[in-house]
Design a protein around this motif. Structure first.
Motif, PDB file in Angstrom:
ATOM      1  N   LEU A 184      64.062  45.620  30.693  1.00  0.00           N
ATOM      2  CA  LEU A 184      64.269  44.322  30.058  1.00  0.00           C
ATOM      3  C   LEU A 184      63.179  44.115  29.020  1.00  0.00           C
ATOM      4  CD1 LEU A 184      65.735  41.543  30.009  1.00  0.00           C
ATOM      5  CD2 LEU A 184      64.130  40.792  31.772  1.00  0.00           C
ATOM      6  N   ILE A 185      63.586  43.822  27.779  1.00  0.00           N
ATOM      7  CA  ILE A 185      62.645  43.638  26.675  1.00  0.00           C
ATOM      8  C   ILE A 185      62.674  42.174  26.246  1.00  0.00           C
ATOM      9  CG2 ILE A 185      62.070  44.330  24.319  1.00  0.00           C
ATOM     10  CD1 ILE A 185      63.375  47.045  24.931  1.00  0.00           C
ATOM     11  N   LEU A 186      61.502  41.537  26.259  1.00  0.00           N
ATOM     12  CA  LEU A 186      61.393  40.106  25.976  1.00  0.00           C
ATOM     13  C   LEU A 186      60.449  39.887  24.798  1.00  0.00           C
ATOM     14  CD1 LEU A 186      60.706  39.127  29.686  1.00  0.00           C
ATOM     15  CD2 LEU A 186      62.901  38.937  28.560  1.00  0.00           C
ATOM     16  N   ASP A 187      60.915  39.165  23.782  1.00  0.00           N
ATOM     17  CA  ASP A 187      60.084  38.876  22.610  1.00  0.00           C
ATOM     18  C   ASP A 187      59.667  37.407  22.657  1.00  0.00           C
ATOM     19  OD1 ASP A 187      58.757  39.017  20.233  1.00  0.00           O
ATOM     20  OD2 ASP A 187      60.547  39.173  18.975  1.00  0.00           O
ATOM     21  N   GLU A 188      58.392  37.157  22.945  1.00  0.00           N
ATOM     22  CA  GLU A 188      57.847  35.796  23.045  1.00  0.00           C
ATOM     23  C   GLU A 188      58.747  34.906  23.911  1.00  0.00           C
ATOM     24  OE1 GLU A 188      54.955  35.143  21.897  1.00  0.00           O
ATOM     25  OE2 GLU A 188      54.576  36.497  20.228  1.00  0.00           O
ATOM     26  N   PRO A 189      58.959  35.288  25.176  1.00  0.00           N
ATOM     27  CA  PRO A 189      59.942  34.565  26.006  1.00  0.00           C
ATOM     28  C   PRO A 189      59.566  33.129  26.328  1.00  0.00           C
ATOM     29  CG  PRO A 189      58.671  36.093  27.346  1.00  0.00           C
ATOM     30  CD  PRO A 189      58.332  36.389  25.913  1.00  0.00           C
ATOM     31  N   THR A 190      58.273  32.791  26.300  1.00  0.00           N
ATOM     32  CA  THR A 190      57.871  31.418  26.651  1.00  0.00           C
ATOM     33  C   THR A 190      57.685  30.528  25.424  1.00  0.00           C
ATOM     34  OG1 THR A 190      55.525  32.057  26.693  1.00  0.00           O
ATOM     35  CG2 THR A 190      56.742  32.200  28.764  1.00  0.00           C
ATOM     36  N   SER A 191      57.984  31.050  24.235  1.00  0.00           N
ATOM     37  CA  SER A 191      57.822  30.271  23.003  1.00  0.00           C
ATOM     38  C   SER A 191      58.683  29.011  23.039  1.00  0.00           C
ATOM     39  CB  SER A 191      58.210  31.131  21.799  1.00  0.00           C
ATOM     40  OG  SER A 191      58.200  30.377  20.612  1.00  0.00           O
ATOM     41  N   GLY A 192      58.046  27.858  22.864  1.00  0.00           N
ATOM     42  CA  GLY A 192      58.763  26.597  22.827  1.00  0.00           C
ATOM     43  C   GLY A 192      59.053  25.972  24.175  1.00  0.00           C
ATOM     44  N   LYS A 233      67.288  57.812  18.104  1.00  0.00           N
ATOM     45  CA  LYS A 233      67.884  58.249  16.838  1.00  0.00           C
ATOM     46  C   LYS A 233      69.215  58.963  17.067  1.00  0.00           C
ATOM     47  CE  LYS A 233      63.607  58.810  14.158  1.00  0.00           C
ATOM     48  NZ  LYS A 233      62.701  59.793  13.521  1.00  0.00           N
ATOM     49  N   THR A 234      69.323  59.666  18.181  1.00  0.00           N
ATOM     50  CA  THR A 234      70.515  60.484  18.429  1.00  0.00           C
ATOM     51  C   THR A 234      71.422  59.935  19.529  1.00  0.00           C
ATOM     52  OG1 THR A 234      69.227  61.880  19.951  1.00  0.00           O
ATOM     53  CG2 THR A 234      69.381  62.596  17.656  1.00  0.00           C
ATOM     54  N   GLU A 235      70.888  59.051  20.386  1.00  0.00           N
ATOM     55  CA  GLU A 235      71.689  58.539  21.508  1.00  0.00           C
ATOM     56  C   GLU A 235      71.610  57.016  21.613  1.00  0.00           C
ATOM     57  OE1 GLU A 235      71.875  61.023  25.126  1.00  0.00           O
ATOM     58  OE2 GLU A 235      70.112  62.035  24.322  1.00  0.00           O
ATOM     59  N   ALA A 236      71.697  56.371  20.456  1.00  0.00           N
ATOM     60  CA  ALA A 236      71.524  54.914  20.409  1.00  0.00           C
ATOM     61  C   ALA A 236      72.530  54.173  21.281  1.00  0.00           C
ATOM     62  CB  ALA A 236      71.624  54.422  18.967  1.00  0.00           C
ATOM     63  N   PHE A 237      73.789  54.593  21.259  1.00  0.00           N
ATOM     64  CA  PHE A 237      74.819  53.866  22.011  1.00  0.00           C
ATOM     65  C   PHE A 237      74.537  53.899  23.510  1.00  0.00           C
ATOM     66  CE2 PHE A 237      78.847  53.549  24.286  1.00  0.00           C
ATOM     67  CZ  PHE A 237      79.356  52.369  23.763  1.00  0.00           C
ATOM     68  N   ASN A 238      74.245  55.093  24.037  1.00  0.00           N
ATOM     69  CA  ASN A 238      73.967  55.225  25.474  1.00  0.00           C
ATOM     70  C   ASN A 238      72.701  54.477  25.876  1.00  0.00           C
ATOM     71  OD1 ASN A 238      76.211  56.859  25.954  1.00  0.00           O
ATOM     72  ND2 ASN A 238      75.112  58.708  25.367  1.00  0.00           N
ATOM     73  N   ILE A 239      71.707  54.498  24.992  1.00  0.00           N
ATOM     74  CA  ILE A 239      70.443  53.820  25.289  1.00  0.00           C
ATOM     75  C   ILE A 239      70.633  52.305  25.343  1.00  0.00           C
ATOM     76  CG2 ILE A 239      68.196  53.223  24.278  1.00  0.00           C
ATOM     77  CD1 ILE A 239      67.961  56.168  23.430  1.00  0.00           C
ATOM     78  N   LYS A 240      71.404  51.766  24.417  1.00  0.00           N
ATOM     79  CA  LYS A 240      71.595  50.309  24.374  1.00  0.00           C
ATOM     80  C   LYS A 240      72.259  49.791  25.648  1.00  0.00           C
ATOM     81  CE  LYS A 240      71.685  49.902  19.338  1.00  0.00           C
ATOM     82  NZ  LYS A 240      72.482  49.596  18.148  1.00  0.00           N
ATOM     83  N   ASN A 241      73.037  50.620  26.296  1.00  0.00           N
ATOM     84  CA  ASN A 241      73.679  50.210  27.552  1.00  0.00           C
ATOM     85  C   ASN A 241      72.685  50.110  28.713  1.00  0.00           C
ATOM     86  OD1 ASN A 241      76.378  49.798  26.812  1.00  0.00           O
ATOM     87  ND2 ASN A 241      76.772  51.989  26.791  1.00  0.00           N
ATOM     88  N   THR A 242      71.470  50.605  28.517  1.00  0.00           N
ATOM     89  CA  THR A 242      70.464  50.556  29.592  1.00  0.00           C
ATOM     90  C   THR A 242      69.387  49.502  29.320  1.00  0.00           C
ATOM     91  OG1 THR A 242      68.982  52.226  28.609  1.00  0.00           O
ATOM     92  CG2 THR A 242      70.797  53.030  29.982  1.00  0.00           C
ATOM     93  N   ILE A 243      69.511  48.777  28.185  1.00  0.00           N
ATOM     94  CA  ILE A 243      68.499  47.799  27.767  1.00  0.00           C
ATOM     95  C   ILE A 243      69.042  46.379  27.887  1.00  0.00           C
ATOM     96  CG2 ILE A 243      67.173  46.926  25.786  1.00  0.00           C
ATOM     97  CD1 ILE A 243      67.132  49.735  24.668  1.00  0.00           C
ATOM     98  N   GLY A 244      68.202  45.473  28.392  1.00  0.00           N
ATOM     99  CA  GLY A 244      68.468  44.046  28.298  1.00  0.00           C
ATOM    100  C   GLY A 244      67.470  43.468  27.317  1.00  0.00           C
ATOM    101  N   PHE A 245      67.917  42.589  26.411  1.00  0.00           N
ATOM    102  CA  PHE A 245      67.037  42.095  25.354  1.00  0.00           C
ATOM    103  C   PHE A 245      67.130  40.581  25.230  1.00  0.00           C
ATOM    104  CE2 PHE A 245      66.569  41.601  20.510  1.00  0.00           C
ATOM    105  CZ  PHE A 245      65.194  41.373  20.621  1.00  0.00           C
ATOM    106  N   LEU A 246      65.969  39.918  25.293  1.00  0.00           N
ATOM    107  CA  LEU A 246      65.887  38.470  25.070  1.00  0.00           C
ATOM    108  C   LEU A 246      65.033  38.237  23.832  1.00  0.00           C
ATOM    109  CD1 LEU A 246      66.465  35.562  26.067  1.00  0.00           C
ATOM    110  CD2 LEU A 246      64.326  35.687  27.341  1.00  0.00           C
TER     111      LEU A 246
END
Length: 211
Positions: free
Chosen positions: A163-171, A75-88
């Motif tokens: 690394l955050i993966l949402d249904e990575p093997t779908s399809g 809520k308070t450090e979104a920008f810094n946090i997003k730089n540490t996340i990989g998202f698929l």
């Protein structure tokens, strides 16, 4: 690495500016993911997995509760946090006219990676993910599995801590699933923490350390 405390999220339907219906997607959700884990986030379709991931990555603001990544509140450090996340995400969106190298150059621009370093990282990722031979082909000629691997390369460019993966093997076909699984296990062996959302029990059983 990742902690959710009493996270709540409602979807609302409006008519003429008034709420006519509410649906509670997340109801005081608590979970924690330790460093180096491959955490399987299970649930049937409609359980709220994608909503949780959208809150984790800052795409949605949760109605209540707190989300911490490496001790920082999103809520308070979104920008810094997003730089540490990989998202698929489950639905991979890429520009069809670009080549894989051009795609990685484009996404690398968001992370202030200098041109030479970006070129070295891109070549290494494409080789790791089995796309080196297709580095100069347009993405619109790629199969779904190849697109997912390229999207994964984009998510790894800035060397994320989680690394955050949402249904990575779908399809994906069995060969694509096996290839992706191999890559994720290799990344995890090098210290990357992974949160993997799925409703496929067998896939979770094959790869995850915690569920």
């Amino acid at each position: 690495v990742l902690e959710l405390k009493n996270v709540q999220m409602k979807y609302r339907r409006y008519r003429f500016g008034r709420v006519i219906k509410e649906f509670k997607a997340l109801d005081k959700l608590n979970l924690s993911v330790g460093k180096g884990q491959i955490f399987g986030f299970l649930g049937p379709n409609g359980a709220g997995k994608t909503t949780t991931i959208k809150c984790l990555t800052g795409i949605l603001d949760c109605d209540d509760g707190d989300i911490y990544i490496n001790g920082k509140n999103i809520k308070t450090e979104a920008f810094n946090i997003k730089n540490t996340i990989g998202f698929l995400p489950e639905q991979v969106g890429l520009y069809g006219r670009l080549t894989p190298m051009e795609t990685l150059e484009f996404y690398g621009g968001f992370y202030n990676i200098n041109k030479k370093e970006l070129e070295i990282k891109s070549e290494k990722l494409l080789k790791t993910l089995g796309l080196a031979k297709e580095a100069n082909k347009p993405v619109n000629e790629f199969s779904l599995g190849m697109r997912k691997r390229l999207a994964l390369a984009s998510a790894l460019l800035h060397e994320p801590e989680i690394l955050i993966l949402d249904e990575p093997t779908s399809g994906l076909d069995p060969r694509g699933v096996k290839a992706l699984r191999s890559v994720l296990l290799d990344l995890n062996s090098k210290g990357l923490t992974i949160l993997l959302s799925s409703h496929v029990l067998s896939e979770i059983q094959e790869i995850c350390t915690h569920v």
